[in-house]
Design an enzyme around this catalytic site. Structure first.
Site, PDB file in Angstrom:
ATOM      1  N   GLU A 184      14.360 -15.682   0.748  1.00  0.00           N
ATOM      2  CA  GLU A 184      14.831 -16.455   1.585  1.00  0.00           C
ATOM      3  C   GLU A 184      13.630 -17.798   1.579  1.00  0.00           C
ATOM      4  O   GLU A 184      13.796 -18.751   2.116  1.00  0.00           O
ATOM      5  CB  GLU A 184      14.897 -16.168   3.017  1.00  0.00           C
ATOM      6  CG  GLU A 184      16.010 -15.197   3.349  1.00  0.00           C
ATOM      7  CD  GLU A 184      15.867 -14.629   4.587  1.00  0.00           C
ATOM      8  OE1 GLU A 184      14.953 -15.147   5.676  1.00  0.00           O
ATOM      9  OE2 GLU A 184      16.349 -13.566   5.041  1.00  0.00           O
ATOM     10  N   ASP A 226       0.878  -1.308  -0.276  1.00  0.00           N
ATOM     11  CA  ASP A 226       0.196   0.214   0.055  1.00  0.00           C
ATOM     12  C   ASP A 226       1.030   1.126  -0.095  1.00  0.00           C
ATOM     13  O   ASP A 226       2.021   1.272   0.622  1.00  0.00           O
ATOM     14  CB  ASP A 226      -0.767  -0.052   1.178  1.00  0.00           C
ATOM     15  CG  ASP A 226      -2.039   1.071   1.384  1.00  0.00           C
ATOM     16  OD1 ASP A 226      -2.876   1.024   0.460  1.00  0.00           O
ATOM     17  OD2 ASP A 226      -1.954   1.792   2.237  1.00  0.00           O
TER      18      ASP A 226
HETATM   19  C1  BGC Z   1      -5.526   2.252  -0.585  1.00  0.00           C
HETATM   20  C2  BGC Z   1      -6.640   3.117   0.166  1.00  0.00           C
HETATM   21  C3  BGC Z   1      -6.319   3.529   1.193  1.00  0.00           C
HETATM   22  C4  BGC Z   1      -4.986   4.281   1.358  1.00  0.00           C
HETATM   23  C5  BGC Z   1      -4.583   4.722   2.781  1.00  0.00           C
HETATM   24  C6  BGC Z   1      -4.373   3.288  -0.710  1.00  0.00           C
HETATM   25  O1  BGC Z   1      -3.505   3.116  -1.317  1.00  0.00           O
HETATM   26  O2  BGC Z   1      -5.549   1.662  -1.745  1.00  0.00           O
HETATM   27  O3  BGC Z   1      -7.810   2.193   0.029  1.00  0.00           O
HETATM   28  O4  BGC Z   1      -7.248   4.748   1.835  1.00  0.00           O
HETATM   29  O5  BGC Z   1      -3.914   3.778   0.593  1.00  0.00           O
HETATM   30  O6  BGC Z   1      -3.885   3.518   3.324  1.00  0.00           O
END
Ligand code: BGC
Length: 596
Positions: free
Chosen positions: A299, A223
């Site tokens: 790993e 993310d």
């Molecule tokens: C996720 C979102 C989220 C944000 C904060 C993004 O890239 O896909 O859904 O709100 O990151 O974590």
């Protein structure tokens, strides 16, 4: 004669992910086994057979970790626990085992940019004094005007804006009750950013990786992969980052050229003379982190992988995330952002293939996810290249039929390109965005932080319809169930999975057929060259991948099928011998005599 072959190095990669089709599960909206109106892990397990039959290779699950759900789980309070609303770790293990038994890989979401404010670390930081090691795990600063002996710290440390709207800083109250330091949150107040200059943060996230790798996951979707490192000194920046690069705020104001950007939407770009780079996105320092993680994954056996969620431009800049010693894949958002426009799509395809080739990686293709308006609705807007930040009932309403027709065609393009493809849950049913959700039902923090100017992402997160004749369209498999956590639009009834199953012209069967042909013709590990019929200026996208000629017509007049070709699959017709490709459709063709 096809034109020059564009390199597709993915075809040389033997790893499973190089040509995999990955289905994104948004757990709270996929399938509800316990009847509380929210999807859960047992619900996922119950539907794995459906996914196997659909023909995908892997699933990616959005976060199911312990979380106060301030951002639907992207605010993690405990990276090693399953939130009770989704089940237990045992439920996760059972799901993983069953998926593996069916030959499906499982990718989980890793949220390393920020934690929840309810994470033990942040609670400890709040209870600890300024300058303490506990505060050093996050980004705490005194207010701008908080000089010793003067000023009262009323101003945030810099002018950064949260990606969800409003300031990116929140002031704390010190344990003794006095107003205290500020902390940085690129997203919601309840999502404090971690300090990636601190080795302890590196150690902890590495240990989280190992926790899930040891359980047997096949990979991670990372993310905000471009956001972890902030420029030293946290300098002011006049820009403002959008959730999705290229999105247009609020309503669809007329008069904008297709794809036009406003000043406030120049966030994730590499430096250009007139748009200085963001001090908190795509900093060079992030790559060091991914090199560390690459080593950790190496790993383990079985080609474990990472896919970057990085809204970075241009494509060469994105390719840096998938160098040999970093991540394996990055979402190709340029393709998603191209909209229903042959010229833009052609550029996105070629740029992606060429830039991935420079680092020996395979490309990815994605049209929708849980952060964007579903493509079946975007493509039904007057300008099918726009990216509204959600759609509300006061906004322009998409033409659903047109949007779906084009979405089906775009899907055929996406699934026939060499590399890996990502499918967002429900797109295989042709689901539209819920564009008339009442504001009282909305839950996305971006809606609240912008005081409704952004409609937010709830409209693409509506619980799936499995059965047309059941309450909640069968979202819950329990005998008794609460209403789905977001209301479903009436159109979901006609699009329920049970009504499409076995119906040749349905979107579900179109996906099944396309995925089957993709496998039979080895398109994921295939080749790529623009075909003679390719004419993006007139709305025609045409390419050859192995034995399959793909043609999509985004123009205004029908385009002749080249002589000597038969139709394998059409987005609007059953297999047959079409003489031309109608506007807003796509076909897979094969030279007569070489068909399967
Ligand atoms: C996720 C979102 C989220 C944000 C904060 C993004 O890239 O896909 O859904 O709100 O990151 O974590």
């Amino acid at each position: 004669m096809p034109q020059a072959v564009i390199p597709t190095p993915g075809s040389e990669l033997a790893a499973w992910w190089a040509d995999a089709v990955v289905y994104q599960i948004y757990p709270r909206s996929f399938s509800d086994a316990n009847g509380d109106g929210l999807g859960d892990l047992r619900g996922v397990t119950e539907r794995l057979d459906y996914l196997k039959r659909l023909g995908v290779d892997a699933v990616w699950l959005s976060p199911f970790y312990r979380s106060p759900q301030a951002d639907a789980g992207y605010d993690v309070a405990d990276y090693r626990a399953v939130d009770p609303i989704f089940g237990t770790l045992q439920d996760f293990d059972a799901m993983l085992e069953q998926a593996h038994g069916l030959g499906l890989k499982v990718i989980v979401d890793l949220v390393p940019n920020h934690t929840s404010d309810e994470h033990a670390w942040f609670q400890e930081a709040l209870a600890s004094p300024p300058g303490s090691p506990a505060r050093e795990r996050y980004i705490f600063r005194p207010g701008k005007d908080q000089e010793p002996g003067s000023g009262d710290g009323l101003l945030p440390p810099n002018n950064w804006q949260s990606i969800f709207g409003g300031p990116a800083w929140t002031r704390t109250t010190e344990p003794d009750g006095t107003p205290g330091e500020w902390y940085l949150h690129l997203f919601d107040t309840k999502q404090p950013d971690l300090n990636w200059d601190n080795p302890e943060v590196h150690e902890e996230m590495e240990s989280v990786l190992r926790f899930w790798l040891d359980r047997g996951v096949d990979g991670f979707r990372v993310d905000v992969a471009h956001g972890l490192v902030k420029e030293e000194g946290l300098p002011d920046w006049a820009g403002a980052a959008a959730m999705v690069e290229g999105q247009q705020a609020g309503h669809h104001e007329s008069g904008d050229a297709p794809g036009a950007h406003t000043d406030a939407e120049e966030p994730h770009r590499a430096p250009t003379p007139d748009a200085p780079a963001s001090p908190y996105l795509d900093q060079d320092g992030v790559h060091e982190i991914y090199r560390e993680w690459h080593q950790v994954l190496a790993e383990y056996d079985g080609d474990r992988m990472m896919v970057a969620e990085a809204w970075v431009e241009p494509a060469e800049r994105l390719a840096r995330y998938i160098r040999k010693d970093e991540m394996q894949q990055a979402f190709n958002f340029d393709f998603l952002l191209a909209g229903w426009d042959a010229a833009r799509m052609a550029v996105a395809i070629e740029d992606s293939l060429v830039s991935a080739a420079t680092v020996g990686a395979s490309s990815t293709w994605v049209l929708s996810n849980h952060d964007t308006v579903r493509h079946a609705s975007r493509f039904g807007l007057k300008d099918p290249t726009t990216f509204p930040k959600g759609i509300g009932k006061e906004d322009e309403q998409p033409d659903q039929q047109l949007g779906l027709t084009r979405a089906r065609a775009a899907t055929l393009v996406s699934l026939a390109l060499p590399g890996s493809a990502y499918v967002y849950q429900g797109e295989e049913l042709g689901l539209p965005e819920h564009t008339t959700l009442p504001d009282t039902a909305r839950q996305d923090p971006s809606f609240f932080r912008t005081l409704g100017a952004e409609r937010g992402r709830d409209g693409c997160r509506v619980p799936l319809p499995w059965r047309s004749d059941a309450p909640g369209y069968g979202f819950s498999s329990a005998q008794q169930s609460a209403a789905p956590w977001l209301p479903q639009p009436p159109s979901f009834g006609e699009l329920a999975a049970d009504l499409q199953d076995g119906v040749e012209s349905s979107t579900l069967e179109l996906y099944r057929s396309a995925l089957d042909l993709r496998r039979r013709y080895s398109l994921g590990s295939g080749s790529f060259s623009w075909a003679d019929a390719h004419d993006p200026g007139n709305g025609v996208l045409a390419f050859q991948n192995r034995d399959v000629l793909v043609m999509a017509n985004m123009g205004t007049v029908p385009v002749a099928v080249p002589e000597g070709y038969a139709v394998l699959l059409s987005s609007i017709y059953d297999v047959g011998n079409l003489a031309s490709v109608p506007t807003d459709s796509a076909v897979y063709l094969v030279a007569t005599g070489t068909g399967a």
